[in-house]
Design an enzyme around this catalytic site. Structure first.
Site, PDB file in Angstrom:
ATOM      1  CG  ASP A 253      -1.742  -1.297   1.282  1.00  0.00           C
ATOM      2  OD1 ASP A 253      -2.489  -1.564   0.332  1.00  0.00           O
ATOM      3  OD2 ASP A 253      -1.598  -2.049   2.260  1.00  0.00           O
ATOM      4  CG  HIS A 281      -3.725  -5.053   3.100  1.00  0.00           C
ATOM      5  ND1 HIS A 281      -3.174  -4.213   2.168  1.00  0.00           N
ATOM      6  CD2 HIS A 281      -4.092  -6.166   2.432  1.00  0.00           C
ATOM      7  CE1 HIS A 281      -3.204  -4.804   0.978  1.00  0.00           C
ATOM      8  NE2 HIS A 281      -3.758  -5.983   1.120  1.00  0.00           N
TER       9      HIS A 281
END
Ligand code: LMR
Length: 442
Positions: A253, A281
């Protein structure tokens, strides 16, 4: 026929010694942990040697008899069953002590990229010999052998041992790193609560196995989704390993966020630093453009389209995994492997002055008021010794605080769903309909 000898591990566990016992006990549905407790040890003598042979015809090593006993073998593979003395060779004399790295889901797509990077020396350095311990499911056993064959054929000088296996208690023996990738993908019609339960059980079992047989300071990186909650389950089942050693992968990410900012600012992505991903996440993750920098300048001064930062940018990072699945027809694999490499390198090399990296870590003692006893992505720094410290003085404004609170609420809800796996009683699962998504589920 080439013969090789392996020394017995220091702690000899009975379940290492007989595959027929394992089959029998798995029919009885005993967990590995209980198998360990119930099976009587096979006779061993102190300092006994284990032999394994490599048959020219079959490639796979076979157990051999010694002193009338069928000796155990670790499930070493082919050429990796040979013994060697690194100190005896001029080129390898100065190398560091071999480290053992376990990879679960070893026959999967992510591992197929990752293993070759690990073996090449790109991750731990050109003087660090490694042993790879590949864990797969029974169904993937043949594929695991295929992976091991490709590793053999790559002739990596630093790759000194490869073991393959389907029993975490065997594969995790003495490992210093555990990269836990294998998890079930969410199938059609499957409730997210069911996914949490199914994968949670895998990570509970693997936590127990790490606790029992891994190096006491093993570093654990959980990649299998939902990775934050899986990491929490894993650490709760491994009370002898410091909770600080467990990570959930949010580096992918971070990398995605850096790329989007670079694209918008018209700079190459190496100019973006101080990028934090806060939280889970999932699609509630918070890519922090308030503290990120481009060429050392705060992002908000470089990119003046603040609406884009709050909406377009944030959403593009949150949903990048899903978009990729639409294009590829499967989840990210190569970029995930690269981000695993980045995550490990961030822990084994000193963080550049003034910068930080994101990783999902245990929240106890965090200075940001995030609920304790979660695994939450935060900004961290490392001296390069495998450990990290939280960066404690990152500014949080109202926008960030509200977003972070959402991700925190999601993780608290996930935690309630897996209470039966973390030793906190009866699970109660009430996940919101919209926000409890993996990046790939949008
Ligand atoms: C990703 O971020 O690409 C993956 O976690 C997506 C997924 O759900 O597998």
């Amino acid at each position: 026929m080439a013969m090789a000898e392996l020394s017995t591990p220091k702690t000899t566990s009975p379940f290492l010694h007989s595959s027929s016992r394992l089959r029998l006990s798995s029919k009885l549905h005993l967990s590995n942990h209980f198998r360990h407790l119930l099976l009587p040890p096979l006779p061993t003598t102190p300092n006994s040697r284990i032999s394994c042979s490599v048959s020219q015809n079959s490639q796979a090593p076979v157990a051999v008899q010694e002193n009338g006993l069928v000796k155990t073998k670790k499930e070493c593979y082919g050429v990796f069953c040979l013994t060697y003395d690194l100190k005896a060779e001029e080129e390898t004399k100065s190398w560091k002590k071999l480290i053992r790295i376990a990879v679960s889901g070893a026959a999967g797509m992510i591992s197929n990229h990752l293993l070759f990077k690990l073996a090449s020396g790109e991750v731990f350095g050109p003087d660090q010999p490694i042993a790879l311990k590949l864990l797969g499911s029974e169904r993937s056993r043949q594929a695991l052998e295929g992976v091991a064959m490709e590793l053999e054929d790559s002739l990596f000088p630093l790759l000194r041992e490869v073991d393959i296996g389907t029993d975490a208690y065997e594969v995790f023996q003495d490992v210093e790193w555990a990269l836990l990738i294998g998890a079930k993908p969410r199938g059609p019609g499957m409730e997210r609560a069911a996914l949490l339960d199914i994968n949670g059980q895998i990570f509970a079992e693997q936590g127990k196995a790490l606790n029992a047989v891994a190096s006491p300071n093993v570093k654990v990186l959980v990649v299998g989704n939902p990775c934050n909650t899986n990491a929490l389950i894993c650490l709760k089942n491994a009370p002898n390993i410091p909770a600080k050693n467990f990570h959930a992968l949010t580096r992918l990410d971070e990398n995605r966020a850096k790329c989007q900012l670079a694209l918008k600012a018209g700079v190459f992505y190496d100019k973006v630093s101080n990028m934090t991903i806060w939280g889970n996440h999932s699609t509630t993750q918070v890519p922090d453009f308030l503290n990120a920098r481009i060429n050392g300048v705060p992002v908000k001064e470089v990119i003046t389209d603040h609406k884009w930062l709050e909406e377009g940018f944030t959403e593009s990072v949150q949903k990048r995994g899903g978009l990729l699945i639409q294009k590829w027809g499967r989840s990210s694999a190569a970029s995930t492997a690269v981000s695993i490499v980045d995550a490990i390198k961030s822990l084994v090399t000193p963080t550049p002055e003034g910068d930080w990296f994101s990783t999902g870590v245990y929240t106890n003692g965090n200075p940001y008021g995030i609920a304790e006893d979660l695994v939450f992505s935060m900004p961290c720094r490392s001296k390069g010794d495998g450990d990290y410290e939280l960066v404690k003085d990152v500014e949080i404004d109202d926008y960030l605080r509200n977003r972070i609170a959402k991700s925190e609420a999601e993780l608290l809800a996930e935690k309630k769903c897996v209470a039966h796996l973390t030793g906190e009683g009866i699970a109660y699962c009430d996940l919101g309909p919209v926000d409890t998504m993996l990046p790939g589920e949008v």
